[in-house]
Motif scaffolding. Structure first.
Motif, mmCIF file in Angstrom:
data_model
loop_
_atom_site.group_PDB
_atom_site.id
_atom_site.type_symbol
_atom_site.label_atom_id
_atom_site.label_comp_id
_atom_site.label_asym_id
_atom_site.label_seq_id
_atom_site.Cartn_x
_atom_site.Cartn_y
_atom_site.Cartn_z
ATOM 1 N N TYR A 49 0.837 -1.208 0.000
ATOM 2 C CA TYR A 49 0.000 0.000 0.000
ATOM 3 C C TYR A 49 0.869 1.256 0.000
ATOM 4 C CZ TYR A 49 -5.018 -0.940 0.560
ATOM 5 O OH TYR A 49 -6.333 -1.240 0.344
ATOM 6 N N ILE A 50 1.885 1.251 0.862
ATOM 7 C CA ILE A 50 2.757 2.426 0.979
ATOM 8 C C ILE A 50 3.513 2.638 -0.342
ATOM 9 C CG2 ILE A 50 4.827 3.312 2.157
ATOM 10 C CD1 ILE A 50 3.672 1.881 4.735
ATOM 11 N N ARG A 51 3.997 1.522 -0.915
ATOM 12 C CA ARG A 51 4.717 1.612 -2.190
ATOM 13 C C ARG A 51 3.805 2.150 -3.296
ATOM 14 N NH1 ARG A 51 7.041 -3.175 -1.295
ATOM 15 N NH2 ARG A 51 5.467 -4.216 -2.563
ATOM 16 N N HIS A 52 2.575 1.664 -3.319
ATOM 17 C CA HIS A 52 1.591 2.121 -4.304
ATOM 18 C C HIS A 52 1.422 3.644 -4.229
ATOM 19 C CE1 HIS A 52 -2.250 2.281 -6.501
ATOM 20 N NE2 HIS A 52 -2.750 2.953 -5.489
ATOM 21 N N ARG A 53 1.345 4.157 -3.008
ATOM 22 C CA ARG A 53 1.161 5.608 -2.845
ATOM 23 C C ARG A 53 2.412 6.371 -3.247
ATOM 24 N NH1 ARG A 53 -4.202 6.817 -2.691
ATOM 25 N NH2 ARG A 53 -5.237 5.273 -1.390
ATOM 26 N N LEU A 54 3.562 5.836 -2.900
ATOM 27 C CA LEU A 54 4.810 6.534 -3.252
ATOM 28 C C LEU A 54 5.033 6.502 -4.763
ATOM 29 C CD1 LEU A 54 7.133 5.414 -0.315
ATOM 30 C CD2 LEU A 54 6.016 7.636 -0.624
ATOM 31 N N ASP A 55 4.672 5.380 -5.411
ATOM 32 C CA ASP A 55 4.739 5.316 -6.879
ATOM 33 C C ASP A 55 3.838 6.382 -7.486
ATOM 34 O OD1 ASP A 55 6.403 3.183 -6.719
ATOM 35 O OD2 ASP A 55 4.947 1.674 -7.407
ATOM 36 N N ARG A 56 2.632 6.480 -6.972
ATOM 37 C CA ARG A 56 1.678 7.457 -7.492
ATOM 38 C C ARG A 56 2.215 8.868 -7.290
ATOM 39 N NH1 ARG A 56 -1.681 6.237 -11.006
ATOM 40 N NH2 ARG A 56 -2.682 4.667 -9.726
ATOM 41 N N GLU A 57 2.792 9.094 -6.115
ATOM 42 C CA GLU A 57 3.335 10.420 -5.812
ATOM 43 C C GLU A 57 4.428 10.775 -6.829
ATOM 44 O OE1 GLU A 57 3.898 11.442 -1.585
ATOM 45 O OE2 GLU A 57 5.977 11.852 -2.170
ATOM 46 N N ALA A 58 5.262 9.798 -7.178
ATOM 47 C CA ALA A 58 6.321 10.046 -8.159
ATOM 48 C C ALA A 58 5.711 10.382 -9.526
ATOM 49 C CB ALA A 58 7.228 8.820 -8.259
ATOM 50 N N ARG A 59 4.626 9.695 -9.889
ATOM 51 C CA ARG A 59 3.952 9.996 -11.160
ATOM 52 C C ARG A 59 3.344 11.389 -11.147
ATOM 53 N NH1 ARG A 59 0.941 5.222 -13.834
ATOM 54 N NH2 ARG A 59 2.142 3.426 -13.220
ATOM 55 N N VAL A 60 2.786 11.768 -10.006
ATOM 56 C CA VAL A 60 2.192 13.110 -9.895
ATOM 57 C C VAL A 60 3.286 14.160 -10.072
ATOM 58 C CG1 VAL A 60 1.030 14.721 -8.320
ATOM 59 C CG2 VAL A 60 0.249 12.341 -8.456
ATOM 60 N N LEU A 61 4.406 13.955 -9.415
ATOM 61 C CA LEU A 61 5.520 14.910 -9.554
ATOM 62 C C LEU A 61 5.982 14.997 -11.001
ATOM 63 C CD1 LEU A 61 7.782 14.332 -6.422
ATOM 64 C CD2 LEU A 61 6.702 16.490 -7.111
ATOM 65 N N ALA A 62 6.038 13.835 -11.663
ATOM 66 C CA ALA A 62 6.502 13.806 -13.059
ATOM 67 C C ALA A 62 5.517 14.500 -13.994
ATOM 68 C CB ALA A 62 6.723 12.358 -13.498
ATOM 69 N N ALA A 63 4.243 14.583 -13.589
ATOM 70 C CA ALA A 63 3.218 15.216 -14.429
ATOM 71 C C ALA A 63 3.149 16.722 -14.210
ATOM 72 C CB ALA A 63 1.856 14.581 -14.147
ATOM 73 N N MET A 90 -13.098 5.999 -13.926
ATOM 74 C CA MET A 90 -12.734 6.169 -12.508
ATOM 75 C C MET A 90 -12.169 7.565 -12.224
ATOM 76 S SD MET A 90 -13.543 3.353 -11.058
ATOM 77 C CE MET A 90 -12.643 3.220 -9.501
ATOM 78 N N TYR A 91 -12.035 8.414 -13.251
ATOM 79 C CA TYR A 91 -11.402 9.727 -13.043
ATOM 80 C C TYR A 91 -12.073 10.585 -11.969
ATOM 81 C CZ TYR A 91 -7.979 9.481 -16.875
ATOM 82 O OH TYR A 91 -6.918 9.173 -17.675
ATOM 83 N N PRO A 92 -13.425 10.594 -11.898
ATOM 84 C CA PRO A 92 -14.038 11.441 -10.858
ATOM 85 C C PRO A 92 -13.589 11.037 -9.449
ATOM 86 C CG PRO A 92 -15.692 10.751 -12.456
ATOM 87 C CD PRO A 92 -14.434 9.973 -12.766
ATOM 88 N N ILE A 93 -13.267 9.761 -9.257
ATOM 89 C CA ILE A 93 -12.777 9.305 -7.959
ATOM 90 C C ILE A 93 -11.271 9.545 -7.879
ATOM 91 C CG2 ILE A 93 -12.423 7.259 -6.526
ATOM 92 C CD1 ILE A 93 -15.095 6.205 -7.715
ATOM 93 N N ALA A 94 -10.563 9.229 -8.969
ATOM 94 C CA ALA A 94 -9.102 9.370 -8.966
ATOM 95 C C ALA A 94 -8.678 10.818 -8.710
ATOM 96 C CB ALA A 94 -8.531 8.871 -10.292
ATOM 97 N N VAL A 95 -9.480 11.770 -9.199
ATOM 98 C CA VAL A 95 -9.084 13.175 -9.039
ATOM 99 C C VAL A 95 -9.043 13.575 -7.567
ATOM 100 C CG1 VAL A 95 -11.374 14.259 -9.207
ATOM 101 C CG2 VAL A 95 -9.354 15.484 -10.035
ATOM 102 N N ARG A 96 -9.865 12.914 -6.747
ATOM 103 C CA ARG A 96 -9.856 13.237 -5.306
ATOM 104 C C ARG A 96 -8.542 12.776 -4.680
ATOM 105 N NH1 ARG A 96 -11.769 17.191 -4.936
ATOM 106 N NH2 ARG A 96 -11.701 16.968 -2.688
ATOM 107 N N SER A 97 -8.099 11.574 -5.043
ATOM 108 C CA SER A 97 -6.812 11.103 -4.521
ATOM 109 C C SER A 97 -5.666 11.934 -5.087
ATOM 110 C CB SER A 97 -6.605 9.622 -4.862
ATOM 111 O OG SER A 97 -7.385 8.808 -4.005
ATOM 112 N N LEU A 98 -5.809 12.389 -6.354
ATOM 113 C CA LEU A 98 -4.778 13.262 -6.936
ATOM 114 C C LEU A 98 -4.632 14.530 -6.095
ATOM 115 C CD1 LEU A 98 -2.813 14.289 -9.076
ATOM 116 C CD2 LEU A 98 -4.800 15.031 -10.436
#
Ligand SMILES: [Zn+2]
Length: 267
Positions: A194-208, A231-239
């Motif tokens: 779970y933690i890795r999943h979030r850190l991966d996502r965080e790296a993608r957000v930074l790259a974007a 799923m974007y309407p839900i994903a945008v909240r986590s973004l």
């Protein structure tokens, strides 16, 4: 007696994209039992929960992990019906509580003691319950037995959520019983993923992100290119939750707040 025999799960009939197969209500103990997250106001479900209570003894308390209605809708009425206190960590969205819980509180029941572990992040005032003698965590929506948890600001907070994941990982539980999905039998590895999943996502957000202000519709397709558009309407909240964490850490600047919010890398 083992945890297996001391815990009964009653699955509510409220499946959805947000609740998976439905909400898990847990009836815990023997003799003096506690009910964790009685779930939606569904007569059939509550009858099954009451049957589980009767098979084990009688209820001593109803506990809530958090205020979301799929966990709490029936709670106040059900606690009144059972004539037991409703307990949880207080916050404005919680139903009226008889007992205000706080981190570290110990709740004795017929089977041992549950310790309150404050695990904010999915919501403010989210609680997990640590049954140390059996090494079982009843974790609400800190984790799900399948899929991931949505962090929806401002009630959801990614900084708090990451800290809560690490805290429960470090309990070194043998089993996590989540609010949705099956029991988690390898909690440390599961929480690490779970933690890795979030850190991966965080790296993608930074790259974007770039040195120029970008709005979430520009960031989302790049940071969530593995996520179906439906799923974007839900994903945008986590973004937004990730962006707010990065802003709190000084890595991102929020150029304008609210619905007009734009984000850029901080130099
Ligand atoms: Zn839930």
């Amino acid at each position: 007696m083992s945890a297996d025999q001391l815990v009964q799960v009653v699955l509510a009939d409220n499946p959805s994209p947000m609740t998976g197969r439905g909400t898990n209500t847990y009836v815990v103990g023997q003799g003096d039992v506690v009910v964790i997250d009685p779930g939606p106001s569904d007569k059939m479900h509550l009858e099954r929960v009451e049957t589980a209570i009767r098979q084990r003894g009688r209820a001593g308390a109803v506990l809530l992990t958090h205020h979301h209605l799929d966990h709490s809708e029936s709670a106040a009425q059900f606690a009144t019906r059972l004539d037991v206190p409703l307990a949880g960590i207080p916050q404005p969205e919680m139903p009226p509580l008889d007992t205000n819980l706080t981190d570290g509180d110990e709740l004795p029941f017929g089977g041992g003691t549950l310790r309150v572990v404050a695990t904010p992040g999915h919501t403010r005032g989210h609680a997990s319950f640590w049954w140390e003698s059996e090494r079982v965590v009843l974790a609400g929506d800190l984790v799900a037995g399948e899929g991931f948890i949505v962090i929806d600001p401002p009630d959801g907070n990614m900084v708090d959520y990451m800290a809560s994941l690490a805290r429960v990982r470090d309990l070194d539980a043998a089993v996590i019983l989540p609010g949705h999905g099956p029991a988690i039998e390898s909690p440390r590895a599961y929480l690490e993923s779970y933690i890795r999943h979030r850190l991966d996502r965080e790296a993608r957000v930074l790259a974007a992100l770039g040195p120029d202000p970008r709005i979430t519709p520009q960031i989302l397709p790049a940071a969530y290119d593995d996520t179906p558009e439906a799923m974007y309407p839900i994903a945008v909240r986590s973004l937004v939750a990730h962006l707010e964490k990065l802003a709190a850490e000084g890595k991102v600047e929020i150029v304008a707040a609210g619905p007009e919010a734009a984000y850029q890398l901080k130099d």
